[in-house]
Design an enzyme around this catalytic site. Structure first.
Site, PDB file in Angstrom:
ATOM      1  CG  ASP A   1      -1.727   1.281   1.307  1.00  0.00           C
ATOM      2  OD1 ASP A   1      -2.442   1.573   0.337  1.00  0.00           O
ATOM      3  OD2 ASP A   1      -1.635   1.978   2.335  1.00  0.00           O
TER       4      ASP A   1
ATOM      5  CG  ASP B   1      21.581  -0.182  -6.415  1.00  0.00           C
ATOM      6  OD1 ASP B   1      22.494  -0.636  -5.690  1.00  0.00           O
ATOM      7  OD2 ASP B   1      20.414  -0.593  -6.351  1.00  0.00           O
TER       8      ASP B   1
END
Length: 670
Positions: A235, A360
């Site tokens: 959510d 990253d």
């Protein structure tokens, strides 16, 4: 290794500060920090970082951080500036990537700091807190002896949870042990997340760690995704709220990074959780993600809480996004670390983000044949790790230039800054653009107080890390984050003294809980079985694919836990406890289990506390549990809980089997 002793502090001789220029261009989120002043307003003692016997403005803790940054930046060579833009791995004596219990390779570390001018590193050591602190102090001593004495910033992947995957997380070393972040999502309690961050912050700083390469604000929209366990569920609103609390806890407050905080790097911007088939972007076969405009908006808003809390850093995702438009234009088909649309246009311009953007790991490295299509005879090794998705045809220098132009400030997983230097000298990057990034990098170190004292008390680390009072809180989180999905005929709580047959549970823990352990389910009164979400090794020759959980989610008759359940249910009522790193499909076992518990990392003792009624199972599912693999294959990977008829829905859970006596309500409907 002897005790680290810093260069003596000096009483300052004033040096002119000079005029400042370009401070507004720094674009820094700076939390207020009191200057270090003597009671009569004379300068405090100071560290002579450049070894000249005089007080430079960057050495003067009384001055504003922006002024100190500008003074130091003006003294740095281009080589020192580009070195600061590298975030390398601290090599160990027995591992080039640093995964070790034996300590750093100090000769290599010295070369990287003194010659390569690198002063940001990730650590992967796992050792006692005292020795860990000693190792990190030794690294700072090396940095202190460089020309300008710029301290090292040391980062880490998460260390406080049950899940451990190389390149994503680790365990061990005496830190407090908490459920995985899905467990916090199951409770929905932002105050608990904030408390966890505060405890983890103190433990990290005690051993000399200054930056957390976390939290994940990724939306868990594809249930097969191998990195689901480190999310806060499916959510976006709940994710945003809990990620914001995480940042506040780690950084030491609601208004950005504080002096005794730990800088957070929220990740992975953006859409990473929508991986088709759950395949991960570390791998060549997981490099592409497709999203609709509507689902992309959901993945973006999951980061809002981190931005509101002023996370010190953001890490872009590996993957190439397809489908959304930004400013009316389709996204360039490149990894997010090379996307000016995602970093400069959406993140900086639209979202107003002003902190550090750190890539990253290894996005500028090549992906050779053994990276793209490894085999049993030529498996992918660390030498063949590279994620240059969408820019494979560019040279390494061009990749660095494109990343910086897109908005990257610092490159993760890089052990040399030569390509950035070459990009400047070839005219692909300006030194002014380099200065923008270095300002942000230096500001974090000043905010953390590293220029004033980067060392930690090695003896204190031993008493701080894993403190018993903190583990009490973590143990409670392990207990309460469990979810009770079924409790046929009120089987739980189970009274002490019962004869119990176990599978996957330590008999000593059951005896300590007051049960009589038997060897045959036919002689028992009840059975307790631990199992986990199934997985397959679909890509055994890929470096990360061989370490990640991929493939099926459904419990089947051939699984050991299901076999144990079938053996037990012929004789006695059964309690099935499923650890979920991904949403498991329980259709095969739900009717065979009289009591069904879900957890996201818990000790046997914490599990048995819930079974016995000593503690409450307070969690609610932070994602839906699909009804079948067919349903999973038919859902859209970018849409959370996209199963029209799930076996259990997000939010399901019976709560405390003791009539709700032990569960406090969540601080939000989430």
């Amino acid at each position: 290794m002897g005790k680290i002793v810093s260069r003596p502090y000096r009483v300052p001789t004033a040096k002119p500060a000079g005029r400042l220029a370009g401070l507004a261009a720094a674009g820094l989120w700076l939390a207020a920090a009191p200057a270090l002043m003597a009671s009569d307003s004379r300068p405090a003692v100071w560290r002579d970082l450049d070894h000249d016997g005089a007080l430079d403005p960057y050495e003067d803790a009384r001055l504003p951080i922006a002024e100190r940054v500008e003074n130091l930046l003006g003294q740095m060579t281009l080589e020192e500036k580009v070195g600061a833009m590298v975030h390398a791995s601290l090599p160990a004596v027995d591992s080039p990537i640093g995964l070790s219990s034996r300590g750093y390779d100090m000769s290599q570390v010295t070369a990287m700091i003194s010659t390569g001018h690198i002063n940001s590193f990730i650590t992967r050591l796992v050792m006692s807190p005292q020795e860990f602190a000693r190792q990190n102090n030794a690294v700072q001593k090396i940095a202190e002896n460089t020309r300008l004495g710029i301290p090292v910033l040391i980062s880490t992947d998460p260390r406080h949870h049950f899940q451990a995957t190389l390149g994503a997380s680790t365990t061990g070393g005496g830190f407090t042990l908490w459920p995985d972040t899905l467990g916090f999502a199951a409770l929905g309690n932002a105050d608990l997340v904030r408390q966890f961050g505060d405890i983890a912050r103190r433990e990290y700083r005690a051993v000399g760690i200054h930056m957390a390469l976390s939290p994940q604000a990724d939306v868990g929209s594809e249930p097969r995704w191998s990195r689901f366990s480190a999310t806060f569920g499916s959510d976006p609103a709940t994710i945003s709220r809990l990620v914001g609390a995480y940042v506040e806890g780690f950084q030491g407050g609601k208004n950005g990074l504080t002096r005794d905080g730990v800088a957070t790097v929220v990740k992975h911007w953006v859409g990473y959780g929508a991986e088709p088939e759950g395949f991960d972007g570390h791998n060549y076969y997981g490099r592409d993600v497709h999203l609709s405009e509507a689902s992309f908006a959901d993945h973006v808003r999951a980061f809002d809480g981190a931005f509101a809390a002023r996370s010190a850093g953001v890490m872009p995702t590996y993957v190439v996004l397809h489908g959304p438009e930004i400013g009316g234009k389709a996204l360039e088909p490149v990894g997010a670390g090379f996307s000016k649309q995602l970093l400069s246009d959406l993140l900086r311009a639209e979202k107003g983000y002003r902190g550090l953007i750190v890539s990253d790991w290894s996005i500028t490295r090549d992906c050779p044949e053994e990276c793209r299509a490894p085999t049993a005879t030529t498996p992918q090794t660390t030498r063949a790790i590279g994620m240059p998705w969408g820019v494979e045809n560019l040279s390494v220098v061009e990749r660095f230039a494109k990343g910086v132009d897109a908005g990257i400030d610092q490159f993760g997983g890089v052990d040399a800054a030569d390509p950035i230097l070459a990009a400047v000298r070839q005219g692909l990057l300006s030194e002014a653009r380099i200065d923008e990034s270095v300002r942000r990098i230096l500001a974090i170190k000043f905010q953390l107080g590293l220029f004033d004292d980067p060392y930690v008390d090695e003896q204190k680390a031993r008493s701080v890390v894993g403190g018993s009072e903190w583990q009490v809180v973590a143990d409670r989180a392990q207990r309460e984050s469990q979810i009770l999905l079924r409790n046929q005929d009120g089987l739980l709580p189970l009274p002490a003294g019962k004869k119990i047959w176990l599978h996957g549970v330590d008999p000593a823990a059951a005896r300590a809980a007051g049960y009589v352990v038997v060897e045959d389910p036919a002689a028992a009164e009840v059975a307790l079985i631990r199992a986990a979400t199934p997985f397959e090794m679909l890509h055994p020759h890929h470096f990360f694919g061989s370490r990640q959980h991929e493939g099926r989610l459904d419990l089947r008759a051939e699984d050991l836990g299901v076999q144990a359940l079938a053996r037990a249910e012929r004789h006695v009522p059964t309690i099935l406890a499923i650890e979920m790193d991904r949403p498991a499909i329980l259709s095969e076992v739900v009717q065979s289990s009289d009591a069904l518990l879900v957890n996201f990392g818990t000790s046997d003792a914490a599990l048995l506390d819930v079974v016995s009624g000593v503690a409450a199972a307070c969690g609610r599912l932070p994602f839906a549990l699909p009804s079948s693999m067919e349903a999973v294959r038919h859902q859209r990977p970018d849409v959370p809980d996209d199963d029209r008829d799930p076996l259990f829905r997000r939010g399901d859970g019976l709560g405390d089997p003791r009539d709700g006596k032990g569960c406090s309500p969540s601080d939000s409907a989430g």
